[in-house]
Design an enzyme around this catalytic site. Sequence first.
Site, PDB file in Angstrom:
ATOM      1  N   ILE A 150       0.834  -1.208   0.000  1.00 55.08           N
ATOM      2  CA  ILE A 150       0.000   0.000   0.000  1.00 55.08           C
ATOM      3  C   ILE A 150       0.868   1.257   0.000  1.00 55.08           C
ATOM      4  CG2 ILE A 150      -1.607   1.336   1.425  1.00 55.08           C
ATOM      5  CD1 ILE A 150      -2.816  -1.397   2.298  1.00 55.08           C
ATOM      6  N   ASP A 157      11.794   3.815   4.635  1.00 50.13           N
ATOM      7  CA  ASP A 157      11.599   2.375   4.674  1.00 50.13           C
ATOM      8  C   ASP A 157      12.881   1.719   5.178  1.00 50.13           C
ATOM      9  OD1 ASP A 157       9.293   0.509   3.211  1.00 50.13           O
ATOM     10  OD2 ASP A 157      11.220  -0.514   3.442  1.00 50.13           O
ATOM     11  N   VAL A 173      11.142   2.678  11.897  1.00 46.97           N
ATOM     12  CA  VAL A 173      10.187   3.430  12.709  1.00 46.97           C
ATOM     13  C   VAL A 173      10.130   2.945  14.149  1.00 46.97           C
ATOM     14  CG1 VAL A 173       8.749   4.076  10.733  1.00 46.97           C
ATOM     15  CG2 VAL A 173       8.194   2.003  12.049  1.00 46.97           C
ATOM     16  N   ASN A 176       2.248   4.895   7.122  1.00 50.95           N
ATOM     17  CA  ASN A 176       1.806   3.621   6.563  1.00 50.95           C
ATOM     18  C   ASN A 176       2.590   2.421   7.088  1.00 50.95           C
ATOM     19  OD1 ASN A 176       0.497   1.897   4.300  1.00 50.95           O
ATOM     20  ND2 ASN A 176       2.691   1.646   3.984  1.00 50.95           N
ATOM     21  N   TYR A 189      -2.791  -7.639  16.413  1.00 55.47           N
ATOM     22  CA  TYR A 189      -2.894  -6.718  15.283  1.00 55.47           C
ATOM     23  C   TYR A 189      -4.081  -5.780  15.467  1.00 55.47           C
ATOM     24  CZ  TYR A 189      -3.139  -5.079  10.457  1.00 55.47           C
ATOM     25  OH  TYR A 189      -3.170  -4.289   9.335  1.00 55.47           O
ATOM     26  N   LYS A 208      -4.168  -1.611  15.686  1.00 52.14           N
ATOM     27  CA  LYS A 208      -4.909  -0.762  14.754  1.00 52.14           C
ATOM     28  C   LYS A 208      -6.057  -0.023  15.450  1.00 52.14           C
ATOM     29  CE  LYS A 208      -2.431  -1.422  11.128  1.00 52.14           C
ATOM     30  NZ  LYS A 208      -1.665  -0.308  10.511  1.00 52.14           N
ATOM     31  N   THR A 250      -9.065  -6.701   3.974  1.00 53.41           N
ATOM     32  CA  THR A 250      -7.913  -7.533   3.637  1.00 53.41           C
ATOM     33  C   THR A 250      -7.438  -7.176   2.236  1.00 53.41           C
ATOM     34  OG1 THR A 250      -8.817  -9.311   4.998  1.00 53.41           O
ATOM     35  CG2 THR A 250      -7.055  -9.884   3.472  1.00 53.41           C
TER      36      THR A 250
END
Length: 251
Positions: free
Chosen positions: A18, A37, A54, A80, A145, A149, A177
């Site tokens: 993404i 990244d 990160v 992201n 997870y 989120k 998903t």
Amino acid sequence: MHDLAGLRALVTGGASGIGLATARLLAARGAEVAVLDLNPGGLEAPLLGFTADVSDDASVRAGVAAAVQRLGGLDVLVNNAGIGAVGTVADNPDQEWQRVLGVNVLGLVRTTRAALPHLRASERAAIVNTCSIAATAGLPQRALYSASKGAVLSLTLAMAADHVREGIRVNCVNPGTADTPWVGRLLDTAADPEAERAALNARQPMGRLVTAEEVAAAIVYLASPAAASVTGTALAVDGGMQGLRLRPTAS
């Protein structure tokens, strides 16, 4: 279409999935785009790659500073970067909880904290966080997870309230998903990958996985001046998974 010309954007986790789709779309619409990244080496022009982890504050600060210096400022931050986790609350040790929360939640905090001074100087500042359907729907085997989120969703609302009077909009996108490398690796570990993919497809009312490009389109909309009156919003891109309750099809 170059409606984002003049905007300077930073995308974390932007070398795949993404994040990469988002970085490419931002650039295609005229923005200057830098990517943070762990491994940005494979990025193609005009994307600018910077190495950062990160989960480490010093690495984030150095990466943000280098990217902003190269861009000449910052208007858009896309948080992201994230990692997945599988299992119930009983299945992961404390160390794994700390690792996932350290990336998915604190990684967002670290990057935003480093970017805020630059965003405050922008007249078109926007932050978009990549959240998940897992924040709003109870999914099996996704306890850790989902917790991470859920925190991203709450953080998005709190950040929007904190920074609206500074002219910084904050929103998030909740993908269902998505057909990304992480989901591909997850499917590869299943006893029957094809059956597992079919089950994931069927779980979403549209009958297929979301694409990275579809999620990117939503992120770019929220980042763009076209969404100038949108803040504190979670935009679902989930094939109807959150809101629709369809009857079973006849056998």
